[in-house]
Design an enzyme around this catalytic site. Structure first.
Site, PDB file in Angstrom:
ATOM      1  N   CYS A   1     -12.245 -11.342 -15.765  1.00  0.00           N
ATOM      2  CA  CYS A   1     -12.320 -11.675 -17.182  1.00  0.00           C
ATOM      3  C   CYS A   1     -13.770 -11.945 -17.542  1.00  0.00           C
ATOM      4  CB  CYS A   1     -11.493 -12.900 -17.586  1.00  0.00           C
ATOM      5  SG  CYS A   1      -9.756 -12.747 -17.261  1.00  0.00           S
TER       6      CYS A   1
ATOM      7  N   ARG B   1     -15.754  -6.683 -15.912  1.00  0.00           N
ATOM      8  CA  ARG B   1     -15.075  -7.827 -15.306  1.00  0.00           C
ATOM      9  C   ARG B   1     -13.559  -7.805 -15.535  1.00  0.00           C
ATOM     10  NH1 ARG B   1     -18.361 -11.895 -13.852  1.00  0.00           N
ATOM     11  NH2 ARG B   1     -16.624 -13.342 -13.975  1.00  0.00           N
TER      12      ARG B   1
ATOM     13  N   TRP C   1      -8.667  -9.598 -17.383  1.00  0.00           N
ATOM     14  CA  TRP C   1      -8.047  -9.019 -16.197  1.00  0.00           C
ATOM     15  C   TRP C   1      -6.873  -9.936 -15.906  1.00  0.00           C
ATOM     16  CZ3 TRP C   1      -6.789 -10.333 -11.153  1.00  0.00           C
ATOM     17  CH2 TRP C   1      -6.540  -9.259 -10.287  1.00  0.00           C
TER      18      TRP C   1
ATOM     19  N   ASN D   1     -11.742 -17.839 -18.274  1.00  0.00           N
ATOM     20  CA  ASN D   1     -11.779 -16.957 -17.109  1.00  0.00           C
ATOM     21  C   ASN D   1     -11.416 -17.812 -15.902  1.00  0.00           C
ATOM     22  OD1 ASN D   1     -14.646 -15.687 -15.234  1.00  0.00           O
ATOM     23  ND2 ASN D   1     -12.492 -15.297 -14.938  1.00  0.00           N
ATOM     24  N   GLY D   2     -10.306 -17.480 -15.248  1.00  0.00           N
ATOM     25  CA  GLY D   2      -9.906 -18.279 -14.082  1.00  0.00           C
ATOM     26  C   GLY D   2      -8.404 -18.489 -14.077  1.00  0.00           C
TER      27      GLY D   2
ATOM     28  N   GLU E   1     -15.464   3.245   4.014  1.00  0.00           N
ATOM     29  CA  GLU E   1     -16.047   3.157   2.676  1.00  0.00           C
ATOM     30  C   GLU E   1     -15.762   4.443   1.875  1.00  0.00           C
ATOM     31  OE1 GLU E   1     -17.061   0.957   0.830  1.00  0.00           O
ATOM     32  OE2 GLU E   1     -18.383   1.879  -0.644  1.00  0.00           O
TER      33      GLU E   1
ATOM     34  N   LYS F   1     -13.767   4.545  -1.654  1.00  0.00           N
ATOM     35  CA  LYS F   1     -14.333   5.127  -2.876  1.00  0.00           C
ATOM     36  C   LYS F   1     -13.348   6.106  -3.498  1.00  0.00           C
ATOM     37  CE  LYS F   1     -16.807   2.951  -3.636  1.00  0.00           C
ATOM     38  NZ  LYS F   1     -17.285   1.821  -2.928  1.00  0.00           N
TER      39      LYS F   1
ATOM     40  N   GLU G   1     -10.081   4.237  -4.936  1.00  0.00           N
ATOM     41  CA  GLU G   1     -10.211   3.322  -6.072  1.00  0.00           C
ATOM     42  C   GLU G   1     -10.523   4.027  -7.385  1.00  0.00           C
ATOM     43  OE1 GLU G   1     -13.321   0.357  -5.709  1.00  0.00           O
ATOM     44  OE2 GLU G   1     -14.626   1.780  -4.701  1.00  0.00           O
TER      45      GLU G   1
ATOM     46  N   HIS H   1      -3.890   8.362  17.954  1.00  0.00           N
ATOM     47  CA  HIS H   1      -2.916   7.283  18.172  1.00  0.00           C
ATOM     48  C   HIS H   1      -2.002   7.099  16.959  1.00  0.00           C
ATOM     49  CE1 HIS H   1      -4.879   6.246  21.901  1.00  0.00           C
ATOM     50  NE2 HIS H   1      -6.036   6.306  21.267  1.00  0.00           N
TER      51      HIS H   1
ATOM     52  N   LYS I   1     -14.859  -5.740 -11.562  1.00  0.00           N
ATOM     53  CA  LYS I   1     -16.081  -5.743 -10.759  1.00  0.00           C
ATOM     54  C   LYS I   1     -16.260  -7.038  -9.991  1.00  0.00           C
ATOM     55  CE  LYS I   1     -19.967  -3.841  -9.559  1.00  0.00           C
ATOM     56  NZ  LYS I   1     -19.799  -2.790  -8.542  1.00  0.00           N
TER      57      LYS I   1
HETATM   58  C1  F6R Z   1     -15.320  -1.404  -4.038  1.00  0.00           C
HETATM   59  C2  F6R Z   1     -15.723  -2.696  -4.558  1.00  0.00           C
HETATM   60  C3  F6R Z   1     -15.037  -3.910  -4.073  1.00  0.00           C
HETATM   61  C4  F6R Z   1     -16.057  -5.024  -3.830  1.00  0.00           C
HETATM   62  C5  F6R Z   1     -15.350  -6.330  -3.457  1.00  0.00           C
HETATM   63  C6  F6R Z   1     -16.327  -7.427  -3.125  1.00  0.00           C
HETATM   64  O1  F6R Z   1     -16.082  -0.368  -4.572  1.00  0.00           O
HETATM   65  O2  F6R Z   1     -16.587  -2.776  -5.393  1.00  0.00           O
HETATM   66  O3  F6R Z   1     -14.306  -3.641  -2.922  1.00  0.00           O
HETATM   67  O4  F6R Z   1     -16.919  -4.622  -2.802  1.00  0.00           O
HETATM   68  O5  F6R Z   1     -14.557  -6.731  -4.528  1.00  0.00           O
HETATM   69  O6  F6R Z   1     -17.156  -7.708  -4.194  1.00  0.00           O
HETATM   70  P1  F6R Z   1     -18.518  -8.476  -4.003  1.00  0.00           P
HETATM   71  O7  F6R Z   1     -19.406  -7.651  -3.184  1.00  0.00           O
HETATM   72  O8  F6R Z   1     -19.037  -8.668  -5.394  1.00  0.00           O
HETATM   73  O9  F6R Z   1     -18.193  -9.781  -3.330  1.00  0.00           O
END
Ligand code: F6R
Length: 615
Positions: free
Chosen positions: A2, A27, A75, A101-102, A488, A492, A495, A511, A610
């Site tokens: 949020c 956010r 969110w 937010n929270g 990773e 990517k 998501e 396995h 984010k």
């Molecule tokens: C994936 C992504 C998330 C963040 C995770 C941790 O692309 O962005 O998996 O890496 O939410 O976020 P931070 O690094 O801000 O603690």
């Protein structure tokens, strides 16, 4: 999660709040709302959907006049995303309006109590409970809004960044934070409130970041007073000068933030080692390490805590630290670590990695480690973020704002910082000779140029993307340093394109995952020179024998994998421990193009945010 924004001053609040919400949409973006007071009426408009939907609706629904306003982009935690559950929420009297937010964890008993006292609720949210609790305290105790907020917050359990105002006293906004970020932009006779500083950078360079457990009454024309919510003690406001500019948070001609950020990696990596790496002198200077060198050199082990992509950077760091510095490393999901009663020694060093510096689980893991006496070091991107302030010391990645929800440049710059630390410790521990050390520094200096070269695979990545965009599953395989890159790459893809993808150590394939391979399955194999190359080539043979589609990420000039693969994408050669900085680039590009071709919202994928400030 949020985003919250507020304005009080002499300008029209609406454009500031609206633009602020657009900048904070990373956010959370399942609903949005704004409340404005125009001198006689409180006007609230909110809707399920994005800030753009709100703008279209709001401008036909209410007048946008008024120089006090608050806004929210959501969110969802409590209650589905719909118009009613969207913020702002108004109290039963119609006087108080709040954004939050929270999560208020004990909202249910509080709600029950308020219901018994005759309050009614139209939404399913914890926030509507909070605003009515504040109203109840204000009326019962006959106190000003600031005091009522303080008393009410002391009855809550949970996390919050809130902004609340009273339409009958529209010259102040009360703000408070615990566990969710809140910045106050300080202008001349005006104040800005936001989850981060991006909404107000064109108005002021001066910001105050509230600490956990602090609140402020922000008044027109008055000096700001900050208090502790618990005991009412006054806190000296610390005004920081922001190092942010508008250009950094705009798309600059790119279609999406994600691709802009992918292309920013050569510069971002350079910024990460700028001023730290003195190749000629053969030294690495990092204040956070230099000042705490004995803690690192005497560490029994290093525990890395992080989530998501940052956790993947932690896995790369595990290989690097163990290889160079010979210090045992454990890499933990912060969310598991915080709840599993881990054994932590006072001579452990805990490294918390977080782009946003706000991730709730990582924050909780830090607090746990600190409480048990460990030294905690932060690797964050956002300057002044909660994690950067909670840790004993740290190093910023200096990647610049990362706005695309899918993390790209944060990952490569985290690896860069962690590599610098590992090399520095290796040197001090005598595990690398002076010439080996210098060889690594020289190669690190070449990495931005090599990332640029790797980015030249963009067109080819688009061709490969076109061929596999309709796949429903994908497998990513890598060994050694490229195993975390495989994880990773899979993250990517899933998501932003919503295609199911799994990352595996290449040798683990036999396995279990090998059962999934058929002619429909694209398998992205990171098969760079060194790094168990021959073994990975054998794995590629195994995939080929089962008719899987092979996309190899290979070193320039590769012959073996090219013979077997359906496609290869080349990256420049480098020293093995630095490979992830290059091998991740084509995987970022592939995911990006697939998501664009599938017409997905690349920068704001569904259900994600984010900054994950709830556990
Ligand atoms: C994936 C992504 C998330 C963040 C995770 C941790 O692309 O962005 O998996 O890496 O939410 O976020 P931070 O690094 O801000 O603690």
């Amino acid at each position: 999660m949020c985003g919250i924004v507020g304005y009080i001053g002499y300008r029209e609040a609406y454009p500031i709040v609206l633009q602020g919400l657009q900048r904070l949409e990373y956010r959370g973006y399942d609903s949005a709302g704004i409340a404005l007071y125009d001198g006689s009426n409180l006007k609230v408009s909110k809707t399920k959907g994005k800030v753009e939907d709100l703008k279209n609706r709001l401008e036909s629904e209410i007048s946008t006049k008024g120089s006090i306003g608050i806004g929210h982009t959501r969110w969802a935690t409590h209650g589905v995303p719909n118009d009613i559950n969207s913020h702002p929420h108004v109290s039963n009297s119609g006087n108080l309006v709040i954004i939050h937010n929270g999560i208020i964890e004990n909202y249910d008993p509080l709600r029950q109590e308020l219901l018994n006292r005759g309050y009614t609720f139209s939404s399913d949210t914890d926030t509507e409970v909070l605003v009515n609790l504040i109203e109840d305290v204000k009326t019962k105790e006959n106190v000003k809004l600031g005091k009522a907020v303080q008393i009410a917050l002391n009855q809550t359990i949970g996390a919050y960044a809130i902004a609340v105002f009273d339409k009958t006293k529209p010259n102040e906004i009360v703000v408070a934070r615990l566990g969710s970020p809140l910045a106050i932009g300080v202008g001349e006779n005006e104040f800005f409130i936001a989850s981060d500083a991006t909404p107000f950078i064109e108005y002021t360079n001066n910001a105050i970041y509230l600490e956990d457990g602090e609140m402020a009454v922000v008044r027109n024309h008055k000096k700001l007073k900050i208090r502790k919510i618990k005991d009412d003690s006054l806190v000296d406001p610390y005004v920081q000068e922001l190092q942010l500019n508008l250009e950094q948070i705009e798309k600059g001609g790119y279609d999406h933030f994600m691709i802009k950020e992918i292309y920013e990696q050569p510069d971002a990596i350079t910024d990460t080692f700028r001023g730290r790496m003195k190749t000629k002198e053969g030294i690495i200077r990092m204040a956070g390490i230099d000042d705490n060198l004995d803690k690192f050199l005497n560490a029994r082990r290093i525990i890395i805590v992080a989530c998501g992509t940052s956790w993947h950077a932690g896995l790369v760091a595990e290989y690097i630290f163990e290889e160079f510095a010979r210090i045992p490393v454990e890499v933990e999901y912060a969310s598991e670590f915080r709840y599993r009663n881990p054994v932590i020694y006072e001579d452990d060093v805990v490294i918390a990695i977080s782009q946003s510096g706000e991730t709730a689980d990582t924050m909780a893991a830090i607090k746990l480690a600190k409480a048990q006496g460990a030294f905690v070091f932060g690797v964050c991107n956002v300057v002044g973020s909660s994690i950067s302030r909670e840790t004993h010391a740290g190093a910023y990645t200096h990647a610049g704002p990362e706005i695309g929800v899918a993390s790209t440049k944060a990952f490569t710059t985290q690896i860069t910082v962690l590599t610098l630390i590992a090399l520095k410790l290796a040197k001090h521990k005598g595990k690398l000779s002076a010439s080996e050390f210098r060889t690594y520094l020289q190669e690190l200096e070449r990495i931005p140029g090599k990332v640029k070269k790797a980015l030249e695979s963009n067109e080819q990545a688009a061709i490969v993307a076109k061929e596999y965009k309709d796949a429903t599953n994908a497998l990513y395989l890598g060994r050694g340093y490229n195993f975390p890159v495989a994880l990773e790459g899979a993250l990517k893809l899933k998501e932003i394109s919503y295609i199911h993808a799994e990352g595996y150590p290449a040798a683990e394939m036999k396995h279990g995952p090998i059962a999934l391979i058929d002619e429909q399955m694209p398998v992205f194999v990171i098969a760079t020179k060194k790094g168990h190359y021959e073994k990975v080539v054998s794995n590629v043979e195994e995939i080929k024998a089962r008719s899987g589609k092979i996309i190899g990420i290979v070193t320039e000039g590769d012959v073996e994998v090219r013979k077997l693969a359906d496609h290869v994408i080349e990256i420049p050669e480098t020293l093995e421990p630095l490979t992830p900085l290059l091998s991740t680039i084509p995987l970022q590009l592939l995911s990006y193009h697939i998501a664009v071709m599938l017409e997905k919202n690349v920068d704001q994928p569904r259900n994600l945010a984010k900054s994950v400030t709830v556990e």
